[in-house]
Design a protein around this motif. Structure first.
Motif, PDB file in Angstrom:
ATOM      1  N   GLY A 125       4.915  35.556  39.671  1.00  0.00           N
ATOM      2  CA  GLY A 125       5.646  34.642  40.535  1.00  0.00           C
ATOM      3  C   GLY A 125       5.159  34.684  41.964  1.00  0.00           C
ATOM      4  N   ILE A 126       4.870  35.889  42.459  1.00  0.00           N
ATOM      5  CA  ILE A 126       4.355  36.020  43.822  1.00  0.00           C
ATOM      6  C   ILE A 126       2.948  35.451  43.913  1.00  0.00           C
ATOM      7  N   SER A 127       2.117  35.729  42.910  1.00  0.00           N
ATOM      8  CA  SER A 127       0.747  35.236  42.897  1.00  0.00           C
ATOM      9  C   SER A 127       0.698  33.709  42.869  1.00  0.00           C
ATOM     10  N   ARG A 128       1.625  33.100  42.136  1.00  0.00           N
ATOM     11  CA  ARG A 128       1.672  31.639  42.024  1.00  0.00           C
ATOM     12  C   ARG A 128       2.451  30.995  43.174  1.00  0.00           C
ATOM     13  N   GLN A 129       2.939  31.816  44.073  1.00  0.00           N
ATOM     14  CA  GLN A 129       3.737  31.354  45.209  1.00  0.00           C
ATOM     15  C   GLN A 129       5.031  30.683  44.756  1.00  0.00           C
ATOM     16  N   GLU A 130       5.605  31.237  43.693  1.00  0.00           N
ATOM     17  CA  GLU A 130       6.927  30.801  43.251  1.00  0.00           C
ATOM     18  C   GLU A 130       8.000  31.730  43.812  1.00  0.00           C
ATOM     19  N   PHE A 131       7.607  32.967  44.145  1.00  0.00           N
ATOM     20  CA  PHE A 131       8.488  33.935  44.789  1.00  0.00           C
ATOM     21  C   PHE A 131       7.863  34.405  46.094  1.00  0.00           C
ATOM     22  N   ILE A 132       8.701  34.820  47.047  1.00  0.00           N
ATOM     23  CA  ILE A 132       8.193  35.321  48.313  1.00  0.00           C
ATOM     24  C   ILE A 132       7.594  36.718  48.120  1.00  0.00           C
ATOM     25  N   GLU A 133       6.610  37.064  48.932  1.00  0.00           N
ATOM     26  CA  GLU A 133       5.949  38.363  48.821  1.00  0.00           C
ATOM     27  C   GLU A 133       6.879  39.515  49.165  1.00  0.00           C
ATOM     28  N   GLU A 134       7.885  39.262  50.015  1.00  0.00           N
ATOM     29  CA  GLU A 134       8.794  40.313  50.461  1.00  0.00           C
ATOM     30  C   GLU A 134       9.861  40.656  49.422  1.00  0.00           C
ATOM     31  N   MET A 135       9.775  40.079  48.257  1.00  0.00           N
ATOM     32  CA  MET A 135      10.772  40.317  47.213  1.00  0.00           C
ATOM     33  C   MET A 135      10.843  41.807  46.873  1.00  0.00           C
ATOM     34  N   PRO A 136      12.015  42.449  46.939  1.00  0.00           N
ATOM     35  CA  PRO A 136      12.145  43.893  46.653  1.00  0.00           C
ATOM     36  C   PRO A 136      12.085  44.162  45.150  1.00  0.00           C
ATOM     37  N   LEU A 137      10.922  44.524  44.655  1.00  0.00           N
ATOM     38  CA  LEU A 137      10.686  44.595  43.212  1.00  0.00           C
ATOM     39  C   LEU A 137      11.610  45.578  42.508  1.00  0.00           C
ATOM     40  N   TRP A 138      11.629  46.828  42.966  1.00  0.00           N
ATOM     41  CA  TRP A 138      12.375  47.832  42.189  1.00  0.00           C
ATOM     42  C   TRP A 138      13.881  47.590  42.230  1.00  0.00           C
ATOM     43  N   GLN A 139      14.393  47.061  43.363  1.00  0.00           N
ATOM     44  CA  GLN A 139      15.824  46.765  43.405  1.00  0.00           C
ATOM     45  C   GLN A 139      16.170  45.631  42.442  1.00  0.00           C
ATOM     46  N   CYS A 140      15.315  44.613  42.413  1.00  0.00           N
ATOM     47  CA  CYS A 140      15.544  43.497  41.496  1.00  0.00           C
ATOM     48  C   CYS A 140      15.434  43.947  40.040  1.00  0.00           C
ATOM     49  N   ARG A 141      14.486  44.832  39.777  1.00  0.00           N
ATOM     50  CA  ARG A 141      14.312  45.350  38.416  1.00  0.00           C
ATOM     51  C   ARG A 141      15.557  46.112  37.962  1.00  0.00           C
ATOM     52  N   ASP A 142      16.048  47.005  38.824  1.00  0.00           N
ATOM     53  CA  ASP A 142      17.233  47.786  38.470  1.00  0.00           C
ATOM     54  C   ASP A 142      18.449  46.890  38.261  1.00  0.00           C
ATOM     55  N   ALA A 143      18.606  45.895  39.129  1.00  0.00           N
ATOM     56  CA  ALA A 143      19.737  44.972  39.002  1.00  0.00           C
ATOM     57  C   ALA A 143      19.625  44.155  37.719  1.00  0.00           C
TER      58      ALA A 143
END
Length: 236
Positions: A147-165
């Motif tokens: 998603g980040i590579s395709r510019q569908e998500f922002i680069e600042e997206m907190p990966l591990w917090q989103c994963r845990d949630a």
């Protein structure tokens, strides 16, 4: 045909693999039915139709066998997730596919999640991280990275917090559905995906070139008409 021929070796290997699979099937059955503390190597051997001594040739103790059972569970889960997720789709749709797959798997095999906790704790020893779990959660990471590579998500997206949630919410939802004796609920996935909306990059729709040219011509015509009106007024 000699005893050391390839066919004989293949047959021996197949027999060993079949016996190992029989042991793992029996162990899974015993662990889920009796719990880790209530399970014994003797009972596992009995259900696998082998001598207890033979069982120890394959696995040194109950905890070792538990780790293999749980590891295989997560490995199979990973294979299924990779099949369930279509990497060619927009990432939000990929997340929906993974969430649907994960929630369904948890509802169907929630006892294995409990066994996972037991395998990691290992009767009070320091937390035992199962590599197979990391491989599974990596499926989520790959979707976010796409998603980040395709510019569908922002680069600042907190990966591990989103994963845990993501995984935490699905696990608790699965537990609640089971307590209510309910089946899969698509609204759980729908509400979960709302969490990702703040990280989406909204795509600006491309303007049709013909429409754009027409609107420009219209604006120019209006400007020309206004100029002509001014010239006419000045002439008077």
């Amino acid at each position: 045909m000699s005893a050391s021929s390839p066919n004989t070796k293949n047959t021996q290997r197949e027999r060993l693999e079949a016996k190992e699979q029989s042991i793992l099937n029996a162990a899974t059955e015993v662990f889920t039915a009796l719990g880790v503390d209530g399970s014994t190597m003797a009972e596992i051997a009995r259900r696998a139709h082998i001598a207890e001594g033979t069982l120890y040739l394959y696995h040194k103790n109950k905890q070792d066998l538990l780790a293999v059972v749980v590891g295989n569970f997560w490995a199979d889960l990973t294979k299924g997730a990779l099949i369930a997720v279509d990497a060619s789709l927009p990432v939000m749709e990929q997340l929906e596919q993974l969430a649907t797959y994960h929630l369904t798997a948890l509802i169907q095999q929630f006892d294995m999640v409990g066994l996972t906790y037991r395998a990691r704790l290992r009767h009070g020893e320091p937390e035992y991280q199962l590599p197979k779990i990391r491989e599974y959660v990596r499926v989520f990471d790959q979707i976010i990275e796409r998603g980040i590579s395709r510019q569908e998500f922002i680069e600042e997206m907190p990966l591990w917090q989103c994963r845990d949630a993501f995984y935490g919410a699905l696990e608790y939802s699965a537990r609640t559905l089971l307590l209510r004796e309910a089946q899969f609920d698509a609204s759980v996935v729908k509400q979960l995906l709302v969490m990702f909306h703040p990280y989406k990059i909204e795509q600006i729709p491309a303007v049709d070139s013909e429409k754009n040219a027409a609107s420009t011509s219209e604006r120019l015509a209006k400007i020309e008409a206004q100029l002509a009106l001014l010239v006419e007024r000045e002439a008077k």
